[in-house]
Write a protein that holds these residues in place. Structure first.
Motif, PDB file in Angstrom:
ATOM      1  N   ILE A   6     -20.931   9.300   2.339  1.00 52.61           N
ATOM      2  CA  ILE A   6     -20.910   9.814   0.968  1.00 52.61           C
ATOM      3  C   ILE A   6     -19.928   9.030   0.104  1.00 52.61           C
ATOM      4  O   ILE A   6     -20.233   8.660  -1.039  1.00 52.61           O
ATOM      5  CB  ILE A   6     -20.510  11.308   0.942  1.00 52.61           C
ATOM      6  N   ASP A   7     -18.757   8.756   0.662  1.00 54.16           N
ATOM      7  CA  ASP A   7     -17.635   8.237  -0.119  1.00 54.16           C
ATOM      8  C   ASP A   7     -17.447   6.730  -0.011  1.00 54.16           C
ATOM      9  O   ASP A   7     -16.633   6.165  -0.746  1.00 54.16           O
ATOM     10  CB  ASP A   7     -16.345   8.927   0.332  1.00 54.16           C
ATOM     11  N   GLY A   8     -18.164   6.084   0.898  1.00 65.15           N
ATOM     12  CA  GLY A   8     -17.976   4.651   1.090  1.00 65.15           C
ATOM     13  C   GLY A   8     -16.861   4.369   2.086  1.00 65.15           C
ATOM     14  O   GLY A   8     -16.274   5.288   2.670  1.00 65.15           O
ATOM     15  N   PRO A   9     -16.527   3.096   2.292  1.00 65.75           N
ATOM     16  CA  PRO A   9     -15.482   2.736   3.257  1.00 65.75           C
ATOM     17  C   PRO A   9     -14.144   3.367   2.895  1.00 65.75           C
ATOM     18  O   PRO A   9     -13.791   3.468   1.715  1.00 65.75           O
ATOM     19  CB  PRO A   9     -15.412   1.203   3.157  1.00 65.75           C
ATOM     20  N   PHE A  10     -13.384   3.761   3.919  1.00 64.02           N
ATOM     21  CA  PHE A  10     -12.080   4.362   3.667  1.00 64.02           C
ATOM     22  C   PHE A  10     -11.144   3.317   3.074  1.00 64.02           C
ATOM     23  O   PHE A  10     -11.091   2.182   3.552  1.00 64.02           O
ATOM     24  CB  PHE A  10     -11.492   4.922   4.965  1.00 64.02           C
ATOM     25  N   PRO A  11     -10.381   3.672   2.028  1.00 62.47           N
ATOM     26  CA  PRO A  11      -9.506   2.702   1.365  1.00 62.47           C
ATOM     27  C   PRO A  11      -8.387   2.214   2.283  1.00 62.47           C
ATOM     28  O   PRO A  11      -8.087   2.833   3.308  1.00 62.47           O
ATOM     29  CB  PRO A  11      -8.936   3.500   0.179  1.00 62.47           C
ATOM     30  N   PRO A  12      -7.735   1.097   1.913  1.00 61.86           N
ATOM     31  CA  PRO A  12      -6.630   0.562   2.718  1.00 61.86           C
ATOM     32  C   PRO A  12      -5.462   1.548   2.810  1.00 61.86           C
ATOM     33  O   PRO A  12      -5.326   2.451   1.994  1.00 61.86           O
ATOM     34  CB  PRO A  12      -6.213  -0.697   1.947  1.00 61.86           C
ATOM     35  N   THR A  13      -4.612   1.350   3.806  1.00 66.78           N
ATOM     36  CA  THR A  13      -3.427   2.174   3.990  1.00 66.78           C
ATOM     37  C   THR A  13      -2.493   2.042   2.791  1.00 66.78           C
ATOM     38  O   THR A  13      -2.332   0.959   2.235  1.00 66.78           O
ATOM     39  CB  THR A  13      -2.681   1.743   5.265  1.00 66.78           C
ATOM     40  N   LEU A  14      -1.874   3.145   2.408  1.00 64.38           N
ATOM     41  CA  LEU A  14      -0.954   3.160   1.278  1.00 64.38           C
ATOM     42  C   LEU A  14       0.169   2.149   1.467  1.00 64.38           C
ATOM     43  O   LEU A  14       0.788   2.068   2.527  1.00 64.38           O
ATOM     44  CB  LEU A  14      -0.344   4.562   1.119  1.00 64.38           C
ATOM     45  N   SER A  15       0.426   1.379   0.422  1.00 66.61           N
ATOM     46  CA  SER A  15       1.596   0.504   0.370  1.00 66.61           C
ATOM     47  C   SER A  15       2.182   0.587  -1.027  1.00 66.61           C
ATOM     48  O   SER A  15       1.476   0.423  -2.022  1.00 66.61           O
ATOM     49  CB  SER A  15       1.225  -0.949   0.681  1.00 66.61           C
ATOM     50  N   LEU A  16       3.484   0.878  -1.119  1.00 71.26           N
ATOM     51  CA  LEU A  16       4.161   0.954  -2.406  1.00 71.26           C
ATOM     52  C   LEU A  16       4.807  -0.361  -2.796  1.00 71.26           C
ATOM     53  O   LEU A  16       5.373  -0.471  -3.890  1.00 71.26           O
ATOM     54  CB  LEU A  16       5.228   2.058  -2.370  1.00 71.26           C
ATOM     55  N   ASP A  17       4.741  -1.342  -1.938  1.00 64.79           N
ATOM     56  CA  ASP A  17       5.326  -2.649  -2.223  1.00 64.79           C
ATOM     57  C   ASP A  17       4.662  -3.239  -3.464  1.00 64.79           C
ATOM     58  O   ASP A  17       3.431  -3.279  -3.568  1.00 64.79           O
ATOM     59  CB  ASP A  17       5.131  -3.581  -1.027  1.00 64.79           C
ATOM     60  N   ALA A  18       5.475  -3.690  -4.408  1.00 66.18           N
ATOM     61  CA  ALA A  18       4.936  -4.164  -5.683  1.00 66.18           C
ATOM     62  C   ALA A  18       4.035  -5.379  -5.513  1.00 66.18           C
ATOM     63  O   ALA A  18       3.096  -5.573  -6.299  1.00 66.18           O
ATOM     64  CB  ALA A  18       6.080  -4.483  -6.644  1.00 66.18           C
ATOM     65  N   GLU A  19       4.298  -6.196  -4.502  1.00 69.83           N
ATOM     66  CA  GLU A  19       3.514  -7.416  -4.314  1.00 69.83           C
ATOM     67  C   GLU A  19       2.199  -7.148  -3.601  1.00 69.83           C
ATOM     68  O   GLU A  19       1.264  -7.947  -3.697  1.00 69.83           O
ATOM     69  CB  GLU A  19       4.338  -8.437  -3.521  1.00 69.83           C
ATOM     70  N   SER A  20       2.115  -6.054  -2.864  1.00 66.18           N
ATOM     71  CA  SER A  20       0.889  -5.754  -2.107  1.00 66.18           C
ATOM     72  C   SER A  20       0.526  -4.280  -2.284  1.00 66.18           C
ATOM     73  O   SER A  20       0.168  -3.610  -1.317  1.00 66.18           O
ATOM     74  CB  SER A  20       1.080  -6.085  -0.628  1.00 66.18           C
TER      75      SER A  20
END
Length: 498
Positions: free
Chosen positions: A216-230
């Motif tokens: 229904i929702d598509g591929p699960f998004p990437p793991t959370l990262s708060l790093d400004a560059e990634s």
């Protein structure tokens, strides 16, 4: 000028202006009313309607309060409508307030553009709020989000009294939808108030969190990262909603952050269901409305965004050295919304636990507060600075206390002096790093100085700047007026980068 809640002035002036006739949804509440208006507007727009929306206070400029199809009106259109209202005011001398004037400007704009439906957020309270000047015949329905203690000096010292004031927007023979509440007393007093007004009380149905379903929702998004560059943001929230208006359970993705938004969505979807089924609403909505909603509602839910409420942004400071940072902004300004923000930060920490690259989380709070007795800085800040979460991460916290730019047309709004905020921080969270804007200094530049402090001092104090595994998050909160200052800074940076 102080606030004097009354409908007498605005009603006198309204009678001298072109009449307002747009079908209108009226939204009151202590917390969540802005989020509900944006969800409703997004769903209605996706269904093919022209949608006007009125929210307050504004963020960057006053015309940001008046929105058509998710775009702020132009300064020219704002000026034309304002001139009409001011001309009538000068002729009849009603002495309306700045907010009353802005409300009438919004109504004039929506009428001029003949929008299909208008979603209006109450400014304060409900019964005597300027937005309650909208005629009965224009109201499709009224709705009330979560009620809590705030603005007690104007609305009453108990949740019961506040709920009664807010439910004062109920209209005869029109639906009144009540959202999920923290306090049981709210439903009782709202039911009584709606019954007395001759309205039709409806309790909101709950939306539910569900597991992510890739079919229904598509591929699960990437793991959370708060790093400004990634930076990789939190994924949207998968939800399910069941209602008699929908033949099957509705599954969608909610982009708004925070578990509390699921309750706000449930209220918004109950409103949409009511528009589709209640006789007084069906007669005012386009004949194809229900059919269009069934086809587009998932898109409307997914597209809903609300700046300044758990919103992530990337900001790059140029001094002393260029430094990118991830910033979470939220207009948490009372104990209940502060608890909501603290809960969301705990959720982020839990998400980061699943990122094997994250070892250390540095939280920098930049806080400003409005002077609003009897609410105290400690009541607002304590939930935010004392939250606990079980995690393998090492969490390092520091706080900057600043003021905010006074909002246009609201001279009575004042910042709590930064030293007073700092004293509260020392009491509530002793030992945290602290930066305090001088109380006598110019407001301009305080936020940017605090951001620079947050970006540069951390590595000097901790001694591990740039080391792998360090995640950093700056949180700008405590007042929506400080959030407005952040958006001005963000716009300035965007303009300079062109």
């Amino acid at each position: 000028m102080s606030i004097e809640l009354s409908l007498e002035r605005i009603r006198r002036l309204t009678s001298q202006l072109p009449p307002y006739s747009r079908p209108t949804i009226h939204v009151a509440g202590t917390n969540g009313k802005g989020s509900v208006t944006c969800i409703l507007s997004s769903i209605l727009l996706a269904s093919g309607l022209t949608v006007g929306r009125f929210n307050s206070p504004h963020l960057i400029s006053v015309q940001d309060s008046i929105i058509i199809n998710e775009q702020s009106i132009s300064y020219q259109e704002y000026s034309i409508a304002r001139a009409t209202v001011e001309s009538a005011e000068q002729e009849h001398g009603t002495g309306i307030s700045s907010f009353e004037l802005l409300t009438l400007v919004a109504l004039q704009v929506f009428e001029k553009f003949r929008v299909d439906v208008v979603v209006i957020e109450v400014g304060m309270g409900g019964r005597l709020d300027a937005t309650n000047v909208v005629p009965d015949e224009c109201i499709l329905l009224s709705t009330l989000t979560a009620v809590d203690l705030d603005h007690q000096a104007f609305l009453g010292n108990t949740v019961k009294l506040i709920a009664q004031e807010k439910a004062g927007i109920a209209r005869k023979n029109k639906p009144f939808v009540l959202g999920i509440q923290k306090y049981a007393v709210v439903e009782n007093v709202v039911r009584a108030t709606v019954d007395q007004a001759g309205g039709h009380f409806i309790a909101a149905q709950s939306a539910q969190r569900r597991a992510w379903d890739e079919t229904i929702d598509g591929p699960f998004p990437p793991t959370l990262s708060l790093d400004a560059e990634s930076f990789s943001p939190p994924p949207p929230q998968p939800i399910a909603f069941t209602s008699s208006a929908f033949p099957n359970s509705l599954s969608a993705l909610l982009s708004l952050n925070g578990a509390h938004q699921v309750d706000n969505l449930g209220l918004a979807l109950t409103v949409i269901s009511t528009l589709m089924t209640h006789p007084s609403c069906v007669s005012r909505m386009p004949k194809s409305f229900s059919e269009c909603v069934m086809k587009t509602i998932q898109t409307g839910i997914r597209n809903a965004t609300w700046r300044g409420r758990l919103s992530f942004h990337q900001l790059t400071l140029s001094s002393p050295i260029p430094r990118a940072m991830t910033v979470l902004v939220d207009g948490a300004h009372n104990p209940a919304s502060s608890e909501t923000l603290a809960s969301y930060i705990s959720t982020l920490v839990t998400m980061l636990d699943s990122n094997p690259q994250a070892r250390i989380l540095r939280l920098t709070y930049i806080l400003a507060l409005s002077h609003s007795p009897p609410k105290t800085p400690k009541e607002t800040l304590a939930p935010l600075l004392t939250f606990r979460t079980g995690t393998r991460l090492s969490i390092q916290t520091k706080v900057a206390a600043v003021g905010f730019t006074p909002p246009e047309g609201m001279p009575w709004v004042k910042s709590v002096p930064p030293p007073e905020i700092a004293a509260t921080v020392r009491e509530v969270a002793p030992g945290v790093g602290l930066w305090v804007a001088p109380d006598e200094s110019e407001i301009r530049g305080q936020l940017e100085s605090a951001l620079e402090w947050g970006a540069t001092e951390e590595s000097d104090i901790v001694g591990i700047g740039g080391e792998d595994g360090v995640q950093q998050l700056v949180i700008v909160a405590g007042s929506l007026y400080l959030v407005a200052d952040f958006y001005r800074l963000l716009a300035k940076q965007s303009d300079s980068g062109r």
